[in-house]
Structures are given as structure tokens and as C-alpha cells.
Write an enzyme that holds these catalytic residues in place. Structure first.
Site, PDB file in Angstrom:
ATOM      1  N   CYS A 253       0.896  -1.175   0.000  1.00  0.00           N
ATOM      2  CA  CYS A 253       0.000   0.000   0.000  1.00  0.00           C
ATOM      3  C   CYS A 253       0.922   1.208   0.000  1.00  0.00           C
ATOM      4  CB  CYS A 253      -0.898  -0.010   1.232  1.00  0.00           C
ATOM      5  SG  CYS A 253      -2.096  -1.359   1.247  1.00  0.00           S
ATOM      6  N   ALA A 255       1.394   4.273  -1.840  1.00  0.00           N
ATOM      7  CA  ALA A 255       1.257   5.714  -2.110  1.00  0.00           C
ATOM      8  C   ALA A 255       1.014   6.520  -0.823  1.00  0.00           C
ATOM      9  CB  ALA A 255       0.103   5.948  -3.082  1.00  0.00           C
ATOM     10  N   PRO A 256       1.586   7.720  -0.716  1.00  0.00           N
ATOM     11  CA  PRO A 256       2.389   8.445  -1.706  1.00  0.00           C
ATOM     12  C   PRO A 256       3.880   8.080  -1.719  1.00  0.00           C
ATOM     13  CG  PRO A 256       2.035   9.825   0.201  1.00  0.00           C
ATOM     14  CD  PRO A 256       1.301   8.539   0.485  1.00  0.00           C
ATOM     15  N   GLY A 257       4.263   7.050  -1.026  1.00  0.00           N
ATOM     16  CA  GLY A 257       5.624   6.556  -1.186  1.00  0.00           C
ATOM     17  C   GLY A 257       6.603   6.932  -0.099  1.00  0.00           C
ATOM     18  N   LYS A 259       7.272   5.685   2.926  1.00  0.00           N
ATOM     19  CA  LYS A 259       8.047   4.580   3.516  1.00  0.00           C
ATOM     20  C   LYS A 259       8.861   3.867   2.454  1.00  0.00           C
ATOM     21  CE  LYS A 259       4.752   4.131   7.263  1.00  0.00           C
ATOM     22  NZ  LYS A 259       3.698   5.004   6.656  1.00  0.00           N
ATOM     23  N   ASP A 275      -0.105   0.009  -5.366  1.00  0.00           N
ATOM     24  CA  ASP A 275      -1.211   0.757  -4.753  1.00  0.00           C
ATOM     25  C   ASP A 275      -2.445   0.584  -5.630  1.00  0.00           C
ATOM     26  OD1 ASP A 275      -1.251   3.020  -2.356  1.00  0.00           O
ATOM     27  OD2 ASP A 275      -2.912   3.238  -3.781  1.00  0.00           O
ATOM     28  N   ASP A 301      -4.739  -4.373  -6.594  1.00  0.00           N
ATOM     29  CA  ASP A 301      -5.365  -4.586  -5.292  1.00  0.00           C
ATOM     30  C   ASP A 301      -4.540  -5.619  -4.526  1.00  0.00           C
ATOM     31  OD1 ASP A 301      -6.916  -5.365  -3.134  1.00  0.00           O
ATOM     32  OD2 ASP A 301      -8.792  -5.346  -4.259  1.00  0.00           O
ATOM     33  N   CYS A 373      -1.711   3.900  10.887  1.00  0.00           N
ATOM     34  CA  CYS A 373      -1.601   5.170  11.624  1.00  0.00           C
ATOM     35  C   CYS A 373      -2.891   5.370  12.426  1.00  0.00           C
ATOM     36  CB  CYS A 373      -1.282   6.333  10.700  1.00  0.00           C
ATOM     37  SG  CYS A 373      -2.486   6.589   9.395  1.00  0.00           S
TER      38      CYS A 373
HETATM   39  C1  LIG Z   1      -1.682   4.616   4.729  1.00  0.00           C
HETATM   40  S1  LIG Z   1      -1.634   4.880   3.026  1.00  0.00           S
HETATM   41  C2  LIG Z   1      -0.008   4.350   2.644  1.00  0.00           C
HETATM   42  C3  LIG Z   1       1.074   5.362   2.948  1.00  0.00           C
HETATM   43  C4  LIG Z   1       2.410   4.971   2.362  1.00  0.00           C
HETATM   44  N1  LIG Z   1       2.835   3.652   2.773  1.00  0.00           N
HETATM   45  C5  LIG Z   1       3.496   5.955   2.732  1.00  0.00           C
HETATM   46  O1  LIG Z   1       4.287   5.726   3.636  1.00  0.00           O
HETATM   47  O2  LIG Z   1       3.572   7.007   2.095  1.00  0.00           O
HETATM   48  C6  LIG Z   1      -2.596   3.547   2.433  1.00  0.00           C
HETATM   49  C7  LIG Z   1      -2.568   3.362   0.930  1.00  0.00           C
HETATM   50  O3  LIG Z   1      -3.187   2.089   0.678  1.00  0.00           O
HETATM   51  C8  LIG Z   1      -3.827   2.136  -0.566  1.00  0.00           C
HETATM   52  N2  LIG Z   1      -4.746   0.988  -0.581  1.00  0.00           N
HETATM   53  C9  LIG Z   1      -5.894   0.831   0.096  1.00  0.00           C
HETATM   54  N3  LIG Z   1      -6.405  -0.395  -0.130  1.00  0.00           N
HETATM   55  C10 LIG Z   1      -5.557  -1.036  -0.959  1.00  0.00           C
HETATM   56  C11 LIG Z   1      -5.528  -2.328  -1.554  1.00  0.00           C
HETATM   57  N4  LIG Z   1      -6.507  -3.206  -1.340  1.00  0.00           N
HETATM   58  N5  LIG Z   1      -4.491  -2.636  -2.347  1.00  0.00           N
HETATM   59  C12 LIG Z   1      -3.500  -1.739  -2.582  1.00  0.00           C
HETATM   60  N6  LIG Z   1      -3.482  -0.515  -2.064  1.00  0.00           N
HETATM   61  C13 LIG Z   1      -4.485  -0.163  -1.251  1.00  0.00           C
HETATM   62  C14 LIG Z   1      -4.446   3.504  -0.602  1.00  0.00           C
HETATM   63  O4  LIG Z   1      -4.687   3.907  -1.938  1.00  0.00           O
HETATM   64  C15 LIG Z   1      -3.370   4.349   0.096  1.00  0.00           C
HETATM   65  O5  LIG Z   1      -2.525   4.942  -0.863  1.00  0.00           O
END
Ligand SMILES: C[S@@+](CC[C@H](N)C(=O)[O-])C[C@H]1O[C@@H](n2cnc3c(N)ncnc32)[C@H](O)[C@@H]1O
Length: 438
Positions: A253, A255-257, A259, A275, A301, A373
Site C-alpha cells: 500500500c 502511495a504516496p511513497g 516509507k 497501490d 489490489d 496510523c
Molecule cells: C496509509 S496509506 C499508505 C502510505 C504509504 N505507505 C506511505 O508511507 O507514504 C494507504 C494506501 O493504501 C492504498 N490501498 C488501500 N487499499 C488497498 C488495496 N486493497 N491494495 C493496494 N493498495 C491499497 C491507498 O490507496 C493508500 O494509498
């Protein structure tokens, strides 16, 4: 239109009354303002307006004979901002009233100046009694929904008070130093040279805490990709994932990248950034480019690996799962306006499904890090514990950090602890076929 208060009122109405994201609305609105000081005012109004919406919305219900919310949403938001400027931003009273009347004129509500004057002046006259009434109820005192106050008191009875004391205090940004390109001390010196006081985080290797909020894109090093914005709690992921050069890593997961970039700053990795939202992946690409890093980007997904996985196991998996974001209320104050109690069980189900779907993709001896978070146990310790109970080959990796406490097999940091946002981590290593962990 270039009146920051008028723009803020329209944007805040979208956030509070139509479910729009503060970040998106701010990004869309700010370019209309050429002066950086006006953009800073817009940001402050939006953040404080969302943070204190529940308090001043309730106050307006007492001050207005007929509600404005649905009939004139921008005017309603403008009045809330008038109250915020008086009470929170400590603008001189006459200036707050005059600026609100002027913004109403810009919004085409010039004929409502009598109403605005009457409402704000009545508040000033009856201020002591009105604020005492607001402070008497926890919802309007903390500007948090009842369900969240109850959940916080239930999950963390001993810490709820200190969380509530910090959750509405604006937190200056924390920076992450791109260790491939810069040295932390040199960055702190360059910031000081440009008039920005900052200090190294006491126990996070790459974190620099700014003493005051500022437009980070104008800081020395931003254009050169030597710094990024990332809360310290999020920077812990790179330590816990324990990456070494050459590992094959999935950020499920991504975005926005934030980590993903931190992991790549630590080591040369074969990293797949996945993502579900293709437009959010564009932000990952932009961050990688600015910081001089490389990863494979894929829209997909994470709960359906059959649609995107090539069958090669990963040495490390980061699942930074979609969650309530209740741990980052300091920086994303609109979360309180958008989340409902009923979202939490649904989120927990999704989180568990993601863990179950990704576990088979991990190589024996590999490590999966579950992160949210959130500050709610239902999304954190409970999910991680249920996952561990269902997977005999998942061995919990003990986590002990200088801030926070254990929750289930993982570790919970609550907002404000050591200046960090709220964050949960649980790490699992996959036992090899012979029952041992490599
Ligand atoms: C908490 S944010 C991630 C933050 C990111 N790891 C960072 O450090 O910048 C959660 C992300 O999970 C994505 N997301 C939600 N459900 C998902 C799924 N089933 N598969 C892939 N990505 C998913 C969302 O689009 C969102 O960008």
C-alpha cells in the site's frame, strides 16, 4: 478570487459538509493565491477550521436563529472561521469581524454583513458563558466526535488524557534526511543558516524536527532531494523492516511513497510499490524522482495477488494498511469529520484480509511488517493477534521502542509521545519449512 478567507470558507464547507479531503481541497485552492503569506493563512484557516469545526458548529447552533449549514454552506463556514480567528488564532476582535464581513462580500454575501456582525459581536459579549458551556461537554471541549472519545477512553484509559492534550496542538513538520545524498548534521546547519531552527530526533536516525511550521518546498535541500517530509513515527518502519542490499521487497500500500522512499534510501532494493489508486501512484513516481530513487510501480489490489503477482516470493513485505488515520489527527484534523464508528469493523476486516492475502507471498525466513496510523486497538493489536493465531508459521518479532507500549504482538505509539504521530507496528517472520526461522 484571491481573498484567503473567502477561499478558505468555500474549501472548509466542502471538507466539513461534503466529505472532501482537506489535503486535496487545499492543494486545489492554494494556487489561486500568489503571495506565500496568503497561502500560509489559507492553510492555517483550513486546519484550524477543520480541527475546531465540531466546537464552533455547536456554538453557531446557539447563536443563529435559523441554521445556515445547508442554505448557505460557505457563509456558515466563514462564520466558523471568524470564531476560529478570534478564539484560536487570537486575531484582534475588530480585525476578525471586519475581515469576515469583507470575505462575505467577496463570496457574494455582502448583504449578510448585519448577520455576521450580530453573530460575532454576540459571541464577544457573551463569550465567558458560551465558552464555559462548550467546555462542559467533552465533544465540544476537544472538538472530537463522541464515538472517538469513547474509543480512546476504552482502549487507553491511562493515556487518553495526554492524547487529548496534544491531539489539537499543531505539530511542525518532521523531515527525513535522504542519507544517500546528505548528512543530517549538515542539513540541520543549512536549515539554521536559512533561519529555520531544527534538531535531530533523539532516537530516529534520519529524522529532523523543525521548531516551527513552514513551507517545506522552500527549505534548503528540498529541490535537491536531500530532504522529505515524514513524521518520525512513520520513519520507524525502515528500522523495523531491517532491509539489506539486494532484497526483494513489496510495499503493498505504497502511495504516496514515504516509507518506500525511506527503505530505498537505506539500501539498494528490488522494490515493488503497489497501490490500488493509479493516480496516487503518480505521487510515488514524483517522490522517487525528486529523491533520486528507483522502484517498480504497479497499480493493483493487494488483496488480489493473482491479478498482479509474478509468483516470485518477497524477502520483505510492508503492509501499511488503509486505516482510520486516528493517529494522525494532529496533521490531518479533518479525519474526525469523515470517520464514523461503523467504519472501524469494516477497516479491521479489510486489514485482516490484506494480511491473509499477502502472507503466502513472503519467502520462508522473510519478514512482514504490519503498520497503521490508527490509535484504535480494533485495527491494531486485535488484528495482529488474530492474524498470528491463524498462522502457525508466523512468528512475532518483539518490538520495544523508546516511546509507546505493547499491544497484542506489536507496539503502539500514541499521538504526541516523543513528538510522534500515533502509529502501530507488528512484525512477523515466516518460519522455514523445518519450523525454524532463518
Ligand atoms: C496509509 S496509506 C499508505 C502510505 C504509504 N505507505 C506511505 O508511507 O507514504 C494507504 C494506501 O493504501 C492504498 N490501498 C488501500 N487499499 C488497498 C488495496 N486493497 N491494495 C493496494 N493498495 C491499497 C491507498 O490507496 C493508500 O494509498
Amino acid at each position: 478570487m484571491n481573498d484567503p478567507r473567502a477561499l478558505a470558507a468555500r474549501a472548509l464547507a466542502e471538507v466539513a459538509l461534503r466529505g472532501a479531503s482537506l489535503r486535496e481541497v487545499q492543494a486545489r485552492t492554494a494556487p489561486a493565491l500568489a503571495d506565500p503569506r496568503d497561502r500560509a493563512l489559507l492553510a492555517a484557516l483550513l486546519h484550524e477550521g477543520a480541527r475546531y469545526w465540531l466546537r464552533y458548529d455547536a456554538l453557531l447552533a446557539r447563536l443563529l436563529e435559523r441554521p445556515l449549514r445547508t442554505r448557505l454552506p460557505a457563509l456558515h463556514a466563514l462564520l466558523i472561521l471568524g470564531l476560529v480567528q478570534i478564539e484560536r488564532m487570537r486575531l484582534p476582535e475588530y480585525a476578525a469581524v471586519a475581515a469576515t464581513v469583507e470575505a462575505a462580500r467577496v463570496l457574494g454575501h455582502g448583504h449578510q454583513s448585519g448577520l455576521i456582525n450580530a453573530v460575532l459581536r454576540r459571541f464577544l459579549r457573551e463569550r465567558a458563558a458560551l465558552t464555559a458551556a462548550l467546555d462542559a461537554d467533552a465533544v465540544t471541549r476537544h472538538a472530537l466526535p463522541r464515538w472517538l472519545l469513547d474509543a480512546l477512553a476504552h482502549d487507553w484509559p491511562e493515556s487518553a488524557g495526554s492524547v487529548l492534550a496534544t491531539i489539537n496542538v499543531e505539530a511542525p513538520p518532521t523531515l527525513r534526511v535522504n542519507r544517500r545524498r546528505a548528512d543530517r548534521d549538515a542539513i540541520i546547519a543549512a536549515l539554521a543558516g536559512a533561519g529555520h531552527a531544527a534538531h535531530a530526533h533523539p532516537w530516529l536516525r534520519d529524522a529532523v524536527q523543525l521548531d516551527a511550521s513552514t513551507d517545506v518546498t522552500r527549505l534548503p535541500g528540498w529541490a535537491e532531494g536531500t530532504i522529505a517530509v515524514q513524521d518520525g513515527a512513520a520513519q520507524i518502519a525502515a528500522d523495523l523492516l531491517d532491509v539489506t542490499p539486494g532484497l526483494r521487497v513489496l510495499d503493498a500500500c505504497a502511495a504516496p511513497g514515504g516509507k518506500a522512499c525511506h527503505l530505498l534510501e537505506r539500501a539498494d532494493l528490488d522494490l515493488l510499490a503497489l497501490d490500488r489508486e493509479p493516480e496516487r501512484l503518480a505521487r510515488v513516481a514524483a517522490n522517487l524522482e525528486r529523491l533520486g530513487l528507483t522502484a517498480t510501480l504497479r497499480a493493483g489490489d493487494a488483496s488480489q495477488p493473482g491479478t498482479w503477482w509474478d509468483g516470485r516470493a518477497f524477502d520483505r513485505i510492508l503492509l501499511d494498511a488503509p486505516c482510520s488515520a486516528t493517529g494522525v489527527l494532529r496533521r490531518q484534523p479533518d479525519v474526525r469529520l469523515h470517520r464514523r464508528a461503523t467504519d472501524i469493523p469494516t477497516l479491521a476486516q479489510t486489514q485482516r484480509a490484506l494480511l491473509d492475502a499477502l502472507w503466502p507471498l513472503l519467502a520462508p525466513g522473510g519478514r512482514l511488517l504490519y503498520a497503521t496510523c490508527s490509535l484504535l486497538r480494533a485495527e491494531n493489536g486485535s488484528v495482529a493477534a488474530a492474524f498470528a493465531a491463524a498462522h502457525a508459521d508466523a512468528e512475532g518479532v518483539p518490538i520495544v521502542l523508546p516511546a509507546g507500549r505493547a499491544d497484542g504482538p506489536g507496539w503502539q505509539i500514541l499521538p504526541g509521545e516523543d513528538g510522534l504521530d500515533g502509529m502501530y507496528y507488528a512484525a512477523f517472520v515466516k518460519r522455514a519449512g523445518n519450523g525454524r526461522v532463518r
